[in-house]
Design an enzyme around this catalytic site. Structure first.
Site, PDB file in Angstrom:
ATOM      1  N   ARG A 216       0.814  -1.225   0.000  1.00 62.31           N
ATOM      2  CA  ARG A 216       0.000   0.000   0.000  1.00 62.31           C
ATOM      3  C   ARG A 216       0.845   1.271   0.000  1.00 62.31           C
ATOM      4  O   ARG A 216       0.369   2.344  -0.379  1.00 62.31           O
ATOM      5  CB  ARG A 216      -0.934   0.024   1.206  1.00 62.31           C
ATOM      6  CG  ARG A 216      -1.880  -1.153   1.268  1.00 62.31           C
ATOM      7  CD  ARG A 216      -2.918  -1.117   0.169  1.00 62.31           C
ATOM      8  NE  ARG A 216      -3.719  -2.344   0.186  1.00 62.31           N
ATOM      9  CZ  ARG A 216      -4.614  -2.661  -0.740  1.00 62.31           C
ATOM     10  NH1 ARG A 216      -4.819  -1.867  -1.772  1.00 62.31           N
ATOM     11  NH2 ARG A 216      -5.286  -3.778  -0.656  1.00 62.31           N
ATOM     12  N   GLU A 330      -9.344   6.810  -7.941  1.00 60.46           N
ATOM     13  CA  GLU A 330      -8.148   6.257  -7.289  1.00 60.46           C
ATOM     14  C   GLU A 330      -7.151   7.406  -7.093  1.00 60.46           C
ATOM     15  O   GLU A 330      -7.020   8.261  -7.966  1.00 60.46           O
ATOM     16  CB  GLU A 330      -7.554   5.154  -8.158  1.00 60.46           C
ATOM     17  CG  GLU A 330      -6.320   4.531  -7.542  1.00 60.46           C
ATOM     18  CD  GLU A 330      -5.911   3.233  -8.234  1.00 60.46           C
ATOM     19  OE1 GLU A 330      -6.748   2.323  -8.365  1.00 60.46           O
ATOM     20  OE2 GLU A 330      -4.743   3.171  -8.643  1.00 60.46           O
TER      21      GLU A 330
HETATM   22  C1  3HB Z   1      -1.513  -2.558  -9.145  1.00 60.69           C
HETATM   23  O1  3HB Z   1      -2.040  -3.535  -9.686  1.00 60.69           O
HETATM   24  O2  3HB Z   1      -0.283  -2.400  -9.150  1.00 60.69           O
HETATM   25  C2  3HB Z   1      -2.355  -1.553  -8.491  1.00 60.69           C
HETATM   26  C3  3HB Z   1      -3.661  -1.370  -8.865  1.00 60.69           C
HETATM   27  C4  3HB Z   1      -4.406  -0.390  -8.244  1.00 60.69           C
HETATM   28  C5  3HB Z   1      -3.889   0.375  -7.237  1.00 60.69           C
HETATM   29  C6  3HB Z   1      -2.577   0.184  -6.852  1.00 60.69           C
HETATM   30  C7  3HB Z   1      -1.803  -0.785  -7.500  1.00 60.69           C
HETATM   31  O3  3HB Z   1      -5.677  -0.146  -8.625  1.00 60.69           O
END
Ligand code: 3HB
Length: 336
Positions: A216, A330
């Site tokens: 994270r 996001e």
């Molecule tokens: C990821 O697959 O690397 C990833 C995907 C996300 C958020 C963070 C990392 O939606």
């Protein structure tokens, strides 16, 4: 490491002509604009152009700078390094299924880190066109990508322990899959999880044949220099392993912001053995990217983010698909 987010109409800032070719402080540049171009050396520095805007949007260029750097190309990998940091960018060529090429390109990148002596991988970004569409086998492209990436971590991990870094895995509006990453030589790196989220690499099978390989956040410390940087992964409205507030944009925004607050809050840092002189909050986060699934939602998300983050924070808003089709927003950022 300095991070400069140059706003220059979707084109890299003009570089001074007398800049020595092998002695640039630029480790890498990433253009978030309307055209995809695979990574190349441009004026002696790695340069990748992602298709992340429509033709009439301005976009921006992100520039990573460090100490005097040496740049080079090895197969599909374009990279530069300065003795402490390595920046590397790569394209994963188009194919009907991306698992194998993802695995091979990732493995090549891991080997490069090893060969050059920058084994501490701390932050990766992956930009994936048609991320929520199916591949030739009816498997979602993100899940196909995750399978190849996870195999790369597993295979490489048999030789040398490689913890999963903070990452972003997000849609792009065209071009091929591309990634870039940062690793370091001697920094102390700590990988963080979120107390109210299941680690992504342990997500249950319902999300695909292999789990997403990322932490994270990553904390990078250079104690002698008094440097502490916290790289926050792409964060969304997920609690446990479930998406919450499926069709409610503002609630998704709020859960995402809460997730970041919990991740960087005192309790969680202490849990990971990290001490900071002061408590960290959303007001400390900078170099923020906000990915919004529906372009028409950007104004509302912008208002919410402008309230939550510091007035001087650099925030870029991009219209992009997110790794789960029920996620609407996001957010990622960096604390320096
Ligand atoms: C990821 O697959 O690397 C990833 C995907 C996300 C958020 C963070 C990392 O939606």
């Amino acid at each position: 490491m300095d991070y400069a987010n140059l706003i220059s109409g979707g084109h890299p800032q003009a570089l001074p002509e007398d800049r020595p070719l092998m002695n640039s402080r630029v480790l890498g540049m990433v253009n978030f604009g309307p055209v995809f171009q695979k990574p190349v050396l441009e004026e002696g520095s790695p340069f990748l152009s992602l298709r992340m805007t429509s033709a009439d949007e301005k976009g921006f260029v992100e520039q990573w700078t460090a100490g005097p750097a040496q740049a080079s190309v090895s197969g599909d990998l374009v990279y530069a390094h300065d003795g402490e940091y390595l920046f590397c960018a790569a394209e994963i060529p188009a194919s009907e299924r991306c698992r194998n090429l993802t695995r091979e390109t990732y493995l090549a990148a891991f080997e490069l880190m090893d060969e050059l002596g920058y084994p501490r991988l701390f932050r990766m970004w992956n930009y994936i066109p048609r991320i929520n569409e199916d591949n030739a086998d009816g498997l979602e492209i993100y899940r196909d990508f995750c399978a190849g990436r996870s195999e790369a971590f597993e295979l490489y991990g048999r030789r040398r322990h490689l913890p999963m870094p903070a990452a972003t895995g997000i849609g792009a509006q065209g071009g091929n899959i591309a990634f870039f990453f940062l690793s370091c030589r001697s920094g102390r790196v700590t990988f963080l999880e979120n107390p109210r989220q299941m680690p992504a690499y342990t997500y249950p099978r319902q999300y695909g044949p292999r789990s997403p390989s990322f932490a994270r956040a990553t904390c990078v410390q250079h104690d002698a220099l008094g440097v502490l940087n916290l790289y926050i992964s792409g964060t969304a409205s997920i609690i446990g392993h479930e998406t919450v507030h499926r069709s409610d944009l503002m609630r998704q925004c709020d859960v995402t912001l809460e997730n970041i607050s919990l991740l960087i809050g005192r309790d969680n840092l202490i849990r990971h053995g990290i001490e900071t002189p002061a408590d960290l909050t959303l007001r400390d986060v900078d170099f923020i990217k906000v990915y919004v699934r529906h372009a028409e939602d950007i104004p509302a998300v912008r208002r919410r983010c402008r309230e939550a983050f510091a007035p001087h924070a650099n925030i870029q808003f991009l219209n992009a698909d997110i790794c789960r089709s029920d996620l609407l927003v996001e957010i990622e950022g960096i604390i320096t």
